[in-house]
Write a protein that holds these residues in place. Structure first.
Motif, mmCIF file in Angstrom:
data_model
loop_
_atom_site.group_PDB
_atom_site.id
_atom_site.type_symbol
_atom_site.label_atom_id
_atom_site.label_comp_id
_atom_site.label_asym_id
_atom_site.label_seq_id
_atom_site.Cartn_x
_atom_site.Cartn_y
_atom_site.Cartn_z
ATOM 1 N N TYR A 40 -12.671 -11.166 4.804
ATOM 2 C CA TYR A 40 -11.658 -10.312 4.007
ATOM 3 C C TYR A 40 -11.039 -9.462 5.019
ATOM 4 C CZ TYR A 40 -13.909 -12.087 -0.175
ATOM 5 O OH TYR A 40 -14.373 -12.979 -1.172
ATOM 6 N N GLN B 227 -2.561 -2.383 8.149
ATOM 7 C CA GLN B 227 -1.316 -1.973 7.634
ATOM 8 C C GLN B 227 -0.033 -2.401 8.250
ATOM 9 O OE1 GLN B 227 0.110 1.781 9.351
ATOM 10 N NE2 GLN B 227 -1.470 2.154 10.525
ATOM 11 N N GLU C 298 2.694 -5.256 8.983
ATOM 12 C CA GLU C 298 3.156 -6.632 8.789
ATOM 13 C C GLU C 298 3.425 -7.494 9.860
ATOM 14 O OE1 GLU C 298 2.989 -8.187 6.032
ATOM 15 O OE2 GLU C 298 4.059 -10.028 6.123
ATOM 16 N N PHE D 115 -6.209 -11.855 3.491
ATOM 17 C CA PHE D 115 -5.593 -10.939 3.885
ATOM 18 C C PHE D 115 -5.015 -10.230 2.853
ATOM 19 C CE2 PHE D 115 -4.601 -14.383 7.125
ATOM 20 C CZ PHE D 115 -5.151 -13.730 8.242
ATOM 21 N N HIS D 116 -5.174 -8.645 3.394
ATOM 22 C CA HIS D 116 -4.635 -7.556 2.561
ATOM 23 C C HIS D 116 -3.799 -6.569 3.406
ATOM 24 C CE1 HIS D 116 -8.354 -8.981 0.740
ATOM 25 N NE2 HIS D 116 -7.875 -8.502 -0.223
ATOM 26 N N ARG D 117 -2.726 -5.995 3.010
ATOM 27 C CA ARG D 117 -2.407 -4.983 3.577
ATOM 28 C C ARG D 117 -2.633 -3.567 3.055
ATOM 29 N NH1 ARG D 117 4.188 -4.668 4.451
ATOM 30 N NH2 ARG D 117 3.302 -3.217 5.989
ATOM 31 N N GLY D 118 -3.303 -2.483 3.901
ATOM 32 C CA GLY D 118 -3.802 -1.686 3.296
ATOM 33 C C GLY D 118 -4.157 -0.522 4.447
ATOM 34 N N ASP D 119 -4.658 0.620 4.236
ATOM 35 C CA ASP D 119 -4.945 1.772 4.803
ATOM 36 C C ASP D 119 -6.495 1.897 4.875
ATOM 37 O OD1 ASP D 119 -4.884 4.069 6.207
ATOM 38 O OD2 ASP D 119 -4.308 5.236 4.428
ATOM 39 N N ARG E 51 -7.932 4.499 3.104
ATOM 40 C CA ARG E 51 -8.045 4.496 1.563
ATOM 41 C C ARG E 51 -7.984 2.959 1.418
ATOM 42 N NH1 ARG E 51 -2.651 8.017 0.944
ATOM 43 N NH2 ARG E 51 -2.014 6.921 2.748
ATOM 44 N N LEU E 52 -9.206 2.444 1.187
ATOM 45 C CA LEU E 52 -9.569 0.960 1.175
ATOM 46 C C LEU E 52 -9.438 0.684 -0.297
ATOM 47 C CD1 LEU E 52 -12.658 0.371 3.648
ATOM 48 C CD2 LEU E 52 -10.353 -0.119 3.978
ATOM 49 N N PRO E 53 -8.779 -0.423 -0.478
ATOM 50 C CA PRO E 53 -8.488 -1.045 -1.968
ATOM 51 C C PRO E 53 -9.826 -1.842 -2.363
ATOM 52 C CG PRO E 53 -7.317 -2.163 -0.289
ATOM 53 C CD PRO E 53 -8.230 -1.404 0.569
ATOM 54 N N PHE E 54 -10.901 -1.663 -1.997
ATOM 55 C CA PHE E 54 -11.979 -2.347 -2.435
ATOM 56 C C PHE E 54 -13.205 -1.549 -3.455
ATOM 57 C CE2 PHE E 54 -10.415 -4.034 1.668
ATOM 58 C CZ PHE E 54 -9.899 -5.507 1.151
ATOM 59 N N ILE F 229 -13.127 -7.619 -7.021
ATOM 60 C CA ILE F 229 -13.683 -6.593 -5.661
ATOM 61 C C ILE F 229 -12.385 -5.784 -5.205
ATOM 62 C CG2 ILE F 229 -15.157 -8.051 -4.693
ATOM 63 C CD1 ILE F 229 -13.351 -8.461 -2.351
ATOM 64 N N LEU F 230 -11.212 -5.989 -5.840
ATOM 65 C CA LEU F 230 -10.033 -4.937 -5.513
ATOM 66 C C LEU F 230 -10.082 -3.741 -6.279
ATOM 67 C CD1 LEU F 230 -6.844 -7.513 -4.954
ATOM 68 C CD2 LEU F 230 -8.576 -6.334 -3.098
ATOM 69 N N CYS F 231 -9.639 -2.851 -5.806
ATOM 70 C CA CYS F 231 -9.484 -1.405 -6.604
ATOM 71 C C CYS F 231 -8.107 -0.708 -6.306
ATOM 72 C CB CYS F 231 -10.582 -0.640 -6.596
ATOM 73 S SG CYS F 231 -11.148 0.357 -5.229
ATOM 74 N N PRO G 248 -6.325 1.773 -4.326
ATOM 75 C CA PRO G 248 -6.744 2.633 -2.997
ATOM 76 C C PRO G 248 -6.556 4.206 -3.263
ATOM 77 C CG PRO G 248 -4.764 1.768 -2.757
ATOM 78 C CD PRO G 248 -5.068 1.182 -3.824
ATOM 79 N N LYS H 142 -9.423 4.702 -6.738
ATOM 80 C CA LYS H 142 -10.594 3.476 -6.889
ATOM 81 C C LYS H 142 -10.912 2.872 -8.329
ATOM 82 C CE LYS H 142 -11.012 4.862 -2.765
ATOM 83 N NZ LYS H 142 -10.069 4.156 -1.672
ATOM 84 N N ILE I 151 -0.194 -12.227 -0.580
ATOM 85 C CA ILE I 151 -0.816 -11.335 0.171
ATOM 86 C C ILE I 151 -0.610 -10.168 -0.636
ATOM 87 C CG2 ILE I 151 -1.141 -10.007 2.187
ATOM 88 C CD1 ILE I 151 -1.458 -13.045 2.598
ATOM 89 N N PRO I 152 -1.675 -9.586 -1.069
ATOM 90 C CA PRO I 152 -1.614 -8.145 -2.024
ATOM 91 C C PRO I 152 -1.158 -7.120 -1.108
ATOM 92 C CG PRO I 152 -4.052 -8.869 -1.775
ATOM 93 C CD PRO I 152 -2.965 -10.013 -1.210
ATOM 94 N N LEU J 124 -1.680 -3.338 -0.861
ATOM 95 C CA LEU J 124 -2.263 -2.533 -1.297
ATOM 96 C C LEU J 124 -2.238 -1.012 -0.372
ATOM 97 C CD1 LEU J 124 -5.203 -4.837 -2.245
ATOM 98 C CD2 LEU J 124 -4.135 -3.411 -3.972
ATOM 99 N N LEU J 125 -1.188 -1.014 0.245
ATOM 100 C CA LEU J 125 -0.840 0.249 1.081
ATOM 101 C C LEU J 125 -0.535 1.346 -0.121
ATOM 102 C CD1 LEU J 125 1.661 -0.820 4.037
ATOM 103 C CD2 LEU J 125 -0.658 0.160 4.242
ATOM 104 N N MET K 207 2.798 5.061 2.511
ATOM 105 C CA MET K 207 2.764 4.114 3.614
ATOM 106 C C MET K 207 3.596 2.913 3.665
ATOM 107 S SD MET K 207 -1.312 4.321 4.930
ATOM 108 C CE MET K 207 -0.867 3.255 6.506
#
Lengths: 208, 66
Positions: free
Chosen positions: A73, A77, A79, A97-101, A104-107, B8-10, B12, B15, B52-53, B55-56, B60
């Motif tokens: 996984y 941030q 692209e 893949f995930h875009r995220g910070d 502040r994790l989206p898990f 498993i996603l939430c 950001p 949560k 691709i999700p 989740l930013l 951001m």
């Protein structure tokens, strides 16, 4: 405090860096160092392992993790960095893949056996807060591994480095990981032969 | 992304769980190629772009003023 500790600046910086990143990268973080870092981890069964790569960038660390587990996984941030990783692994291959910070994790809480992050901590605005997020998404007893830069003197970015990135030593790393709630915190210095301590790798465990 | 990933996603930000809306699947039906993930608590919406999700957090995302 470096200028990249502003996330908008970090995003713009990465947009341009991604065009040369894989060429710069081997100078400070090569396959031998990656193998050394991977050897510090206890991977569960490859089919069932839940492994997260935070700040996967162009996917150099991700490729190493895939030598040990079937699925990784990965989150970033940028692209522009991710486009390079998509080209290596495909969008629907062994990497989710995930875009995220990172901060502040989206898990969900208690999800991963291993959280790995190489070449990302130097851009985090608040490393302790981000490490607390890592601890949250790790299962009890799960392992964290973070690779970051130590001293900029011997890197090609030496002039800019101090202004734009976070650098830290093992005392600072120890403080950050313990404040974030990790146990069994250990540090290893790594680098190419001409600069053997350019990177610091820290491992720790989420409390049981 | 695979639909099982939702487990498993939430969100950001807070949560809480995410709910899938307007999902479109690939020809085999095992990958979501587009749709929206919506937080069941705060209602924030996260797009799925070419599988691709994204989740930013909203501050951001591209186009967000600095």
């Amino acid at each position: 405090m470096g200028i990249l500790e502003n996330k908008t600046r970090a995003r713009v910086f990465y947009k341009y860096l991604s065009t040369v990143y894989d060429r710069i990268n081997p100078f400070i973080w090569n396959e031998e160092m990656r193998a050394d870092a991977l050897s510090l981890l206890d991977f569960p069964d490859p089919e069932e392992a839940m492994v997260l790569d935070v700040g996967c960038g162009t996917g150099f660390g991700t490729a190493g993790l895939l030598e040990h587990v079937d699925t990784v996984y990965a989150l970033d941030q940028s692209e522009h960095q991710l486009e390079k990783a998509y080209a290596k692994f495909g969008k629907r291959g062994p990497v989710a893949f995930h875009r995220g910070d990172a901060e502040r994790l989206p898990f969900a809480t208690d999800t991963f056996d291993v959280v790995w992050s190489s070449g990302s901590i130097e851009y985090w605005p608040d490393p302790v807060r981000t490490l607390r997020e890592f601890r949250r998404v790790l299962k009890p007893g799960g392992q964290v591994l973070v690779v970051g830069p130590t001293n900029p003197e011997n890197t090609i970015t030496q002039k800019l480095a101090d202004a734009i990135m976070l650098f830290y030593d093992e005392y600072e790393a120890d403080r950050m990981f313990k404040t974030a709630g990790f146990e069994d915190v250990k540090h290893t210095f790594m680098g190419p032969s001409y600069s053997p301590d350019v990177a610091i790798t820290t491992i720790g465990r989420a409390p049981e | 992304m695979k639909e099982s990933l939702l487990e498993i996603l939430c969100c950001p930000l807070d949560k809480h769980d995410l709910e899938l809306e307007d999902a479109e699947y690939d020809d085999d039906g095992d990958e979501i190629v587009s749709g929206t993930l919506v937080c069941t608590e705060c209602g924030e919406r996260y797009p799925i772009e070419d599988g691709i999700p994204n989740l930013l957090p909203p501050d951001m995302r591209e186009g967000t003023p600095a």
